[in-house]
Design a protein around this motif. Structure first.
Motif, PDB file in Angstrom:
ATOM      1  N   ALA A 214       0.839  -1.201   0.000  1.00 19.75           N
ATOM      2  CA  ALA A 214       0.000   0.000   0.000  1.00 19.75           C
ATOM      3  C   ALA A 214       0.866   1.239   0.000  1.00 19.75           C
ATOM      4  O   ALA A 214       2.024   1.214   0.453  1.00 19.75           O
ATOM      5  N   TYR A 215       0.302   2.332  -0.492  1.00 20.84           N
ATOM      6  CA  TYR A 215       0.980   3.631  -0.511  1.00 20.84           C
ATOM      7  C   TYR A 215       0.017   4.709  -0.051  1.00 20.84           C
ATOM      8  O   TYR A 215      -1.068   4.862  -0.601  1.00 20.84           O
ATOM      9  N   GLN A 216       0.415   5.425   0.981  1.00 16.44           N
ATOM     10  CA  GLN A 216      -0.301   6.614   1.423  1.00 16.44           C
ATOM     11  C   GLN A 216       0.531   7.805   0.957  1.00 16.44           C
ATOM     12  O   GLN A 216       1.611   8.052   1.492  1.00 16.44           O
ATOM     13  N   PRO A 217       0.080   8.531  -0.076  1.00 14.94           N
ATOM     14  CA  PRO A 217       0.925   9.581  -0.680  1.00 14.94           C
ATOM     15  C   PRO A 217       1.506  10.549   0.333  1.00 14.94           C
ATOM     16  O   PRO A 217       0.826  10.984   1.273  1.00 14.94           O
ATOM     17  N   ASP A 218       2.809  10.811   0.138  1.00 14.11           N
ATOM     18  CA  ASP A 218       3.572  11.749   0.962  1.00 14.11           C
ATOM     19  C   ASP A 218       3.707  11.309   2.417  1.00 14.11           C
ATOM     20  O   ASP A 218       4.101  12.107   3.272  1.00 14.11           O
ATOM     21  N   ALA A 219       3.389  10.052   2.707  1.00 16.40           N
ATOM     22  CA  ALA A 219       3.478   9.590   4.091  1.00 16.40           C
ATOM     23  C   ALA A 219       4.175   8.244   4.223  1.00 16.40           C
ATOM     24  O   ALA A 219       5.232   8.148   4.849  1.00 16.40           O
ATOM     25  N   VAL A 220       3.616   7.188   3.634  1.00 18.32           N
ATOM     26  CA  VAL A 220       4.110   5.836   3.905  1.00 18.32           C
ATOM     27  C   VAL A 220       3.954   4.935   2.677  1.00 18.32           C
ATOM     28  O   VAL A 220       2.953   5.004   1.976  1.00 18.32           O
ATOM     29  N   ILE A 221       4.960   4.082   2.446  1.00 18.51           N
ATOM     30  CA  ILE A 221       4.833   2.972   1.501  1.00 18.51           C
ATOM     31  C   ILE A 221       5.060   1.689   2.296  1.00 18.51           C
ATOM     32  O   ILE A 221       6.022   1.595   3.071  1.00 18.51           O
ATOM     33  N   ARG A 222       4.210   0.717   2.100  1.00 19.79           N
ATOM     34  CA  ARG A 222       4.333  -0.576   2.781  1.00 19.79           C
ATOM     35  C   ARG A 222       4.679  -1.668   1.789  1.00 19.79           C
ATOM     36  O   ARG A 222       4.098  -1.757   0.699  1.00 19.79           O
ATOM     37  N   TYR A 223       5.619  -2.505   2.178  1.00 23.34           N
ATOM     38  CA  TYR A 223       5.985  -3.697   1.405  1.00 23.34           C
ATOM     39  C   TYR A 223       6.046  -4.884   2.364  1.00 23.34           C
ATOM     40  O   TYR A 223       6.194  -4.716   3.578  1.00 23.34           O
ATOM     41  N   LYS A 224       5.958  -6.084   1.793  1.00 23.04           N
ATOM     42  CA  LYS A 224       6.266  -7.276   2.576  1.00 23.04           C
ATOM     43  C   LYS A 224       7.223  -8.136   1.763  1.00 23.04           C
ATOM     44  O   LYS A 224       7.300  -8.028   0.535  1.00 23.04           O
ATOM     45  N   ALA A 225       7.973  -8.962   2.457  1.00 23.91           N
ATOM     46  CA  ALA A 225       8.922  -9.834   1.771  1.00 23.91           C
ATOM     47  C   ALA A 225       8.179 -10.754   0.817  1.00 23.91           C
ATOM     48  O   ALA A 225       7.121 -11.303   1.158  1.00 23.91           O
ATOM     49  N   ASN A 226       8.725 -10.894  -0.380  1.00 16.87           N
ATOM     50  CA  ASN A 226       8.145 -11.786  -1.382  1.00 16.87           C
ATOM     51  C   ASN A 226       8.414 -13.234  -0.962  1.00 16.87           C
ATOM     52  O   ASN A 226       9.571 -13.679  -0.967  1.00 16.87           O
ATOM     53  N   PRO A 227       7.392 -13.988  -0.591  1.00 22.51           N
ATOM     54  CA  PRO A 227       7.627 -15.363  -0.104  1.00 22.51           C
ATOM     55  C   PRO A 227       8.132 -16.308  -1.183  1.00 22.51           C
ATOM     56  O   PRO A 227       8.696 -17.354  -0.872  1.00 22.51           O
ATOM     57  N   ASP A 228       7.930 -15.920  -2.440  1.00 23.07           N
ATOM     58  CA  ASP A 228       8.326 -16.786  -3.554  1.00 23.07           C
ATOM     59  C   ASP A 228       9.530 -16.245  -4.303  1.00 23.07           C
ATOM     60  O   ASP A 228       9.771 -16.625  -5.462  1.00 23.07           O
ATOM     61  N   TYR A 229      10.301 -15.353  -3.656  1.00 20.10           N
ATOM     62  CA  TYR A 229      11.423 -14.730  -4.359  1.00 20.10           C
ATOM     63  C   TYR A 229      12.428 -15.781  -4.820  1.00 20.10           C
ATOM     64  O   TYR A 229      12.827 -16.651  -4.043  1.00 20.10           O
ATOM     65  N   TRP A 230      12.807 -15.708  -6.092  1.00 18.76           N
ATOM     66  CA  TRP A 230      13.661 -16.740  -6.690  1.00 18.76           C
ATOM     67  C   TRP A 230      15.035 -16.842  -6.028  1.00 18.76           C
ATOM     68  O   TRP A 230      15.672 -17.896  -6.068  1.00 18.76           O
ATOM     69  N   ALA A 231      15.500 -15.770  -5.387  1.00 20.66           N
ATOM     70  CA  ALA A 231      16.793 -15.802  -4.702  1.00 20.66           C
ATOM     71  C   ALA A 231      16.650 -16.113  -3.216  1.00 20.66           C
ATOM     72  O   ALA A 231      17.639 -16.098  -2.482  1.00 20.66           O
ATOM     73  N   GLY A 232      15.434 -16.394  -2.758  1.00 22.49           N
ATOM     74  CA  GLY A 232      15.197 -16.719  -1.357  1.00 22.49           C
ATOM     75  C   GLY A 232      14.543 -15.574  -0.614  1.00 22.49           C
ATOM     76  O   GLY A 232      14.840 -14.400  -0.863  1.00 22.49           O
ATOM     77  N   LYS A 233      13.640 -15.899   0.306  1.00 21.80           N
ATOM     78  CA  LYS A 233      12.923 -14.867   1.071  1.00 21.80           C
ATOM     79  C   LYS A 233      13.900 -14.018   1.887  1.00 21.80           C
ATOM     80  O   LYS A 233      14.894 -14.518   2.429  1.00 21.80           O
ATOM     81  N   GLU A 234      13.590 -12.730   1.987  1.00 23.11           N
ATOM     82  CA  GLU A 234      14.427 -11.797   2.744  1.00 23.11           C
ATOM     83  C   GLU A 234      14.314 -12.031   4.251  1.00 23.11           C
ATOM     84  O   GLU A 234      13.282 -12.514   4.738  1.00 23.11           O
ATOM     85  N   PRO A 235      15.368 -11.660   5.018  1.00 19.44           N
ATOM     86  CA  PRO A 235      15.327 -11.850   6.470  1.00 19.44           C
ATOM     87  C   PRO A 235      14.229 -11.039   7.155  1.00 19.44           C
ATOM     88  O   PRO A 235      13.646 -11.487   8.138  1.00 19.44           O
ATOM     89  N   ILE A 236      13.965  -9.802   6.673  1.00 18.17           N
ATOM     90  CA  ILE A 236      12.902  -9.005   7.276  1.00 18.17           C
ATOM     91  C   ILE A 236      11.576  -9.344   6.598  1.00 18.17           C
ATOM     92  O   ILE A 236      11.529  -9.686   5.418  1.00 18.17           O
TER      93      ILE A 236
END
Length: 532
Positions: A214-236
């Motif tokens: 999600a993106y709240q303009p001029d305030a916050v962008i939210r991401y989550k680790a891609n569980p299917d990332y081809w190089a392996g899921k991120e630690p965070i």
């Protein structure tokens, strides 16, 4: 009031993440500004790339983190023909696109996605060529890709062949740049069917380490680790960009552990940050240059004598002392001194107000009024554009030039400053994208880049001939003298006042691990973790 509102919104979101997923690891990054969008091929700003290409997407080739060396990305290998014109890319198998609340892929990455990602930038007939108002595909066109690429072919589902009209030494490095990020054609087709093409730039889908939430303009962008990332899921597990435009507020939030990493501290605060045992501060020489670009299509800035006179009026050392406070040095060339082919023999414009007055008189210029455009955000090559503009304004006043300072919101600033009828001179800068001189000299100063990244609107045939020849050579020793000659032409013609190159600093909490500074200026959170 607006800044306080943004700060409270960002903090509230970070707290809500902790409350709803207490066992998840969340890293909050205090970023310096809002992205223009989430389709990196449309833009050139590092702020936008941090929020898109560095998180959501991958490219055929990638840069090894912390270096300008390329390695396989979505292409696990590639072949190059003996004449250096044909590149055959073998795609990595079973790479999944992200599954989000707004898109569920039915197939893995294939050649159709690669062709789509490039063809939309190359062809006016592509339905996504103008899907965003004013789309100019600035990198693609500034780098003369339409002239360079002869054809792009799908050999089979996992093989793409790109044929060039001539050899191009930085081609693979160019394909590791943000504009060459690979998007999902299936997602684009789905949006087109529903008439929601613009969503491609608002709700991105890629193959990268983090997926957009999600993106709240001029305030916050939210991401989550891609569980299917081809190089392996991120630690965070969760990544939050808390958009905080004021450097002092970013620092306060870092000290309060409301964010764990911050961008672009005030130069005056570096030593105190280094002395705080709860923090660590990474630093390195930046591959960057800050400049003042005259509009060489407008009188009297179409006269190089006038441009050199104005350059002679500017006290660059005073700017370094006041604005950079020890974190920068005077720039004399349009590429930084850490770049190969840097011309040590170039003579810089001397600071000499009396000579500047005489030069203006000899050029027939009296009672000159002009505008100085000051960026509204901090960048590594300019930590305080407003203050820099004020110093330049004072210097120009001393030689009889009346300068007015103007500014705009960052996205608008970048768009307006491209206009060929823009008035005055614009403060901007560049952090290298791929470690090649062409990324500065070609992207920022070529004839092809006029109306795009070439904010000086400067087209010099002799300069263009030098850099275009250099691109066709693969031997760095043969390319170097051509780039050095191009720098000499640049200095004589003076489309910019070159201002500064800088050291870049990255403060973070001491328990953040795995963060690597990027010489190309992006902020990457792949491999980053937080010690409990």
């Amino acid at each position: 009031m607006r800044l306080t509102t943004q700060l409270l919104a960002a903090t509230a979101l970070a707290l809500s993440l902790g409350a709803t997923a207490a066992s998840a690891k969340t890293l909050v990054y205090c970023s310096e500004g809002s992205p223009e969008g989430f389709d990196p091929a449309l833009y050139t700003a590092g702020t936008t790339f941090d929020a898109s290409s560095a998180t959501v997407y991958n490219r055929l080739a990638e840069f090894e983190l912390g270096t300008t060396n390329t390695r396989p990305g979505l292409a696990e290998s590639w072949d190059v023909s003996e004449d250096g014109k044909t590149y055959t890319f073998h795609l990595r198998p079973d790479v999944k696109f992200q599954t989000t609340d707004f898109f569920t892929p039915t197939r893995p990455l294939n050649a159709d996605d690669v062709i789509f990602s490039f063809e939309r930038q190359n062809s006016a007939d592509n339905p996504y060529n103008a899907y965003v108002a004013g789309a100019s595909w600035e990198y693609w066109n500034s780098m003369a890709m339409p002239d360079l690429i002869q054809s792009m072919e799908k050999v089979d589902d996992m093989t793409v062949r790109i044929t060039l009209n001539e050899p191009n030494a930085p081609f693979i490095a160019n394909l590791a740049m943000p504009f060459a990020s690979i998007l999902s054609k299936e997602y684009a087709d789905q949006l087109a069917e529903s008439g929601n093409e613009a969503q491609l730039n608002q709700q991105p889908v890629g193959t990268g380490p983090f997926q957009f939430v999600a993106y709240q303009p001029d305030a916050v962008i939210r991401y989550k680790a891609n569980p299917d990332y081809w190089a392996g899921k991120e630690p965070i597990d969760d990544l939050v960009f808390a958009i905080t435009t004021d450097a002092s507020v970013r620092q306060q939030r870092l000290l309060a552990n409301e964010c764990q990493v911050m961008a672009y501290p005030n130069p005056a605060d570096i030593e105190s940050l280094k002395g705080n045992s709860d923090l660590k501060v990474l630093e390195q020489e930046g591959l960057n240059v800050g400049y003042l670009a005259y509009n060489t299509k407008q009188e009297p800035f179409d006269d190089p004598k006038v441009r050199r006179a104005l350059n002679t009026a500017i006290n660059k050392q005073a700017i370094i002392d006041v604005v950079f406070q020890g974190s920068g040095e005077v720039a004399k060339n349009p590429i930084p001194p850490t770049m190969w082919s840097y011309n040590e023999e170039t003579k810089d414009d001397p600071y000499d107000p009396e000579a500047a007055k005489t030069m203006l008189q000899e050029a027939g210029v009296e009672n000159l009024s002009m505008k100085i455009w000051a960026m509204p955000v901090q960048r590594p090559y300019n930590p305080n554009a407003r203050r820099m503009a004020e110093l330049i304004q004072s210097d120009l006043s001393a030689v009889g030039v009346d300068a007015e300072i103007v500014s705009y919101e960052w996205g608008e600033y970048l768009e307006r400053s491209k206009a060929e009828d823009r008035d005055g001179a614009v403060l901007l800068g560049w952090t290298g994208d791929n470690g090649d001189p062409d990324n500065f000299l070609g992207v920022l100063l070529s004839c092809d880049a006029v109306g795009n990244a070439n904010r000086a609107q400067w087209c010099n045939e002799e300069f263009d001939a030098k850099i275009n020849e250099a691109k066709t050579l693969t031997d760095q020793a043969e390319r170097t003298p051509l780039y050095k000659e191009a720098q000499e032409i640049f200095k004589q013609e003076a489309p910019w006042a070159t201002i500064a190159t800088s050291i870049t600093f990255m403060p973070m909490r001491s328990n953040v691990t795995g963060y690597t500074q990027d010489p190309l200026g992006q902020h990457w959170f792949t491999g980053v973790d937080i010690e409990e």
